[in-house]
Design a protein around this motif. Structure first.
Motif, PDB file in Angstrom:
ATOM      1  N   VAL A  78     -36.395  58.089  64.807  1.00 13.31           N
ATOM      2  CA  VAL A  78     -36.150  58.304  66.239  1.00 13.31           C
ATOM      3  C   VAL A  78     -37.398  57.899  67.010  1.00 13.31           C
ATOM      4  O   VAL A  78     -38.517  57.987  66.491  1.00 13.31           O
ATOM      5  N   HIS A  79     -37.180  57.468  68.236  1.00 11.94           N
ATOM      6  CA  HIS A  79     -38.282  56.991  69.069  1.00 11.94           C
ATOM      7  C   HIS A  79     -38.170  57.658  70.441  1.00 11.94           C
ATOM      8  O   HIS A  79     -37.628  57.075  71.379  1.00 11.94           O
ATOM      9  N   PRO A  80     -38.627  58.897  70.571  1.00 12.27           N
ATOM     10  CA  PRO A  80     -38.540  59.574  71.872  1.00 12.27           C
ATOM     11  C   PRO A  80     -39.496  58.927  72.873  1.00 12.27           C
ATOM     12  O   PRO A  80     -40.710  58.996  72.710  1.00 12.27           O
ATOM     13  N   ILE A 134     -31.666  55.978  65.148  1.00 12.92           N
ATOM     14  CA  ILE A 134     -30.454  56.437  65.856  1.00 12.92           C
ATOM     15  C   ILE A 134     -30.666  56.516  67.368  1.00 12.92           C
ATOM     16  O   ILE A 134     -29.874  57.164  68.085  1.00 12.92           O
ATOM     17  N   ASN A 135     -31.677  55.831  67.865  1.00 14.15           N
ATOM     18  CA  ASN A 135     -31.878  55.801  69.325  1.00 14.15           C
ATOM     19  C   ASN A 135     -30.585  55.473  70.086  1.00 14.15           C
ATOM     20  O   ASN A 135     -30.269  56.091  71.112  1.00 14.15           O
ATOM     21  N   LYS A 136     -29.847  54.469  69.639  1.00  9.62           N
ATOM     22  CA  LYS A 136     -28.716  53.966  70.420  1.00  9.62           C
ATOM     23  C   LYS A 136     -27.483  54.853  70.335  1.00  9.62           C
ATOM     24  O   LYS A 136     -26.594  54.767  71.182  1.00  9.62           O
ATOM     25  N   ALA A 145     -42.019  49.954  79.127  1.00  7.54           N
ATOM     26  CA  ALA A 145     -41.499  48.921  78.197  1.00  7.54           C
ATOM     27  C   ALA A 145     -40.002  49.098  77.989  1.00  7.54           C
ATOM     28  O   ALA A 145     -39.536  50.227  77.779  1.00  7.54           O
ATOM     29  N   ILE A 146     -39.257  47.998  78.050  1.00  6.07           N
ATOM     30  CA  ILE A 146     -37.815  48.075  77.775  1.00  6.07           C
ATOM     31  C   ILE A 146     -37.603  48.413  76.306  1.00  6.07           C
ATOM     32  O   ILE A 146     -36.708  49.170  75.936  1.00  6.07           O
ATOM     33  N   THR A 147     -38.438  47.822  75.452  1.00  3.66           N
ATOM     34  CA  THR A 147     -38.427  48.160  74.030  1.00  3.66           C
ATOM     35  C   THR A 147     -39.805  47.808  73.488  1.00  3.66           C
ATOM     36  O   THR A 147     -40.657  47.312  74.211  1.00  3.66           O
ATOM     37  N   SER A 148     -40.010  48.101  72.217  1.00  4.93           N
ATOM     38  CA  SER A 148     -41.314  47.784  71.624  1.00  4.93           C
ATOM     39  C   SER A 148     -41.446  46.273  71.547  1.00  4.93           C
ATOM     40  O   SER A 148     -40.555  45.593  71.035  1.00  4.93           O
ATOM     41  N   ASN A 149     -42.540  45.751  72.065  1.00  2.00           N
ATOM     42  CA  ASN A 149     -42.659  44.284  72.113  1.00  2.00           C
ATOM     43  C   ASN A 149     -44.013  43.780  71.666  1.00  2.00           C
ATOM     44  O   ASN A 149     -44.376  42.637  71.930  1.00  2.00           O
ATOM     45  N   ARG A 191     -34.984  58.121  77.745  1.00  2.00           N
ATOM     46  CA  ARG A 191     -33.793  57.325  78.082  1.00  2.00           C
ATOM     47  C   ARG A 191     -32.733  57.438  76.989  1.00  2.00           C
ATOM     48  O   ARG A 191     -31.560  57.260  77.249  1.00  2.00           O
ATOM     49  N   HIS A 192     -33.162  57.703  75.734  1.00  2.00           N
ATOM     50  CA  HIS A 192     -32.176  57.899  74.678  1.00  2.00           C
ATOM     51  C   HIS A 192     -32.514  59.178  73.913  1.00  2.00           C
ATOM     52  O   HIS A 192     -32.065  60.247  74.288  1.00  2.00           O
ATOM     53  N   ILE A 193     -33.353  59.102  72.909  1.00  2.00           N
ATOM     54  CA  ILE A 193     -33.713  60.301  72.150  1.00  2.00           C
ATOM     55  C   ILE A 193     -34.569  61.234  73.014  1.00  2.00           C
ATOM     56  O   ILE A 193     -35.542  60.802  73.629  1.00  2.00           O
TER      57      ILE A 193
HETATM   58  C1  LIG Z   1     -40.894  50.487  67.182  1.00  2.00           C
HETATM   59  C2  LIG Z   1     -39.581  49.849  67.191  1.00  2.00           C
HETATM   60  O1  LIG Z   1     -39.457  48.662  67.003  1.00  2.00           O
HETATM   61  C3  LIG Z   1     -38.366  50.619  67.529  1.00  2.00           C
HETATM   62  O2  LIG Z   1     -38.562  51.987  67.618  1.00  2.00           O
HETATM   63  C4  LIG Z   1     -37.897  50.144  68.854  1.00  2.00           C
HETATM   64  O3  LIG Z   1     -38.923  50.378  69.743  1.00  2.00           O
HETATM   65  C5  LIG Z   1     -36.660  50.817  69.249  1.00  2.00           C
HETATM   66  O4  LIG Z   1     -36.838  51.297  70.556  1.00  2.00           O
HETATM   67  P1  LIG Z   1     -35.590  51.150  71.539  1.00  2.00           P
HETATM   68  O5  LIG Z   1     -34.398  51.688  70.764  1.00  2.00           O
HETATM   69  O6  LIG Z   1     -35.977  51.974  72.731  1.00  2.00           O
HETATM   70  O7  LIG Z   1     -35.440  49.673  71.808  1.00  2.00           O
END
Ligand SMILES: CC(=O)[C@@H](O)[C@H](O)COP(=O)(O)O
Ligand SMILES: NCC(=O)COP(=O)(O)O
Length: 237
Positions: free
Chosen positions: A42-44, A8-10, A98-102, A49-51
């Motif tokens: 959730v990914h705090p 539910i990050n977004k 990181a913008i997201t997990s990559n 920036r989100h959670i």
């Molecule tokens: C580990 C994973 O793939 C997700 O948690 C991803 O990192 C989502 O993070 P964002 O919502 O910040 O892109």
């Protein structure tokens, strides 16, 4: 059975955009479970920036399925997870910018770091999962860390799927079979969607859980959250 854990990050991204409490993150989590989700992820991130860390605390008493907290194991993150005690913690190697997990962990290079952190969570009764790619050295290296599960990083699969799904899935089947041989339970996530999820589910043996957020929440803008959760659940049958 493969569990669907909704990330539910977004929801929190949208809430933070206006500085208020709409949409309500806790309400969204409770509703996702009511609509059929078998977990909430959730990914705090360090910049919240989100959670936010407080969201994690607020969610803990409300989540009745499985609560999965993802993140880089900074001391603040470790302290939060030990305070909240979710069913599962998923460790990712994301740098703060990181913008997201990559990427997944280099489990060989980070063995000692991961052993020390994972042992703390396991001593607290929290199931552990670590984000890995399909490089078999990293899958095999995960065993030495003591983790209960790996989470296969599925962005490469999602990227290649539209061009050649058989080629896209092949390394993931190999990695999943090797993980199972080694006694590791298997999760998967990142960029899974209504387009690519069912094939992934059909081809990957012993898949315990998928965690899906960005595509699912985006789809909910068109189909509604209840409909969307159920559409994703149908891909796991
Ligand atoms: C580990 C994973 O793939 C997700 O948690 C991803 O990192 C989502 O993070 P964002 O919502 O910040 O892109
Ligand atoms: N672990 C993956 C996750 O929680 C959600 O990733 P995404 O679906 O937002 O790419």
């Amino acid at each position: 059975m493969t569990r669907l854990s909704v990330n539910i990050n977004k929801i929190a991204t949208l809430r933070n955009a206006r500085g208020g409490n709409t949409p309500n993150v806790c309400e969204a989590a409770v509703n996702c479970e009511r609509f059929g989700a078998e977990g909430i992820t959730v990914h705090p991130r360090p910049d919240e920036r989100h959670i936010r860390y407080q969201d994690v605390r607020d969610l803990k008493p409300l989540v009745t399925t499985e609560f999965n907290i993802e993140g880089y194991p900074s001391q603040d993150f470790i302290d939060l997870v030990l305070e909240v005690k979710p069913e599962q913690v998923t460790l990712v190697p994301d740098p703060p910018e990181a913008i997201t997990s990559n990427a997944g962990w280099d489990t060989v290079k980070n063995k000692d770091l991961l052993i020390g952190i994972i042992s703390q969570f396991k001593a607290a009764g929290i199931r552990t999962s670590i984000f890995v790619d399909t490089n078999l050295a990293n899958v095999e290296g995960a065993v030495a860390t003591g983790t209960d599960r790996i989470e296969l990083y599925t962005e490469p699969y999602a990227t290649e799927y539209p061009e050649d799904k058989e080629a896209a899935i092949r390394p993931f089947v190999t990695a999943a079979k090797r993980a199972h041989e080694l006694g590791l339970e298997i999760n998967a996530g990142h960029d899974l969607s209504l387009e690519n999820l069912q094939y992934f589910y059909q081809e990957i043996p012993n898949l315990a859980e998928v965690s899906i957020g960005h595509a699912l929440i985006s789809d909910a803008l068109y189909f509604g959250l209840e409909n969307t959760v159920q559409m994703y659940k149908k891909c796991l049958k």
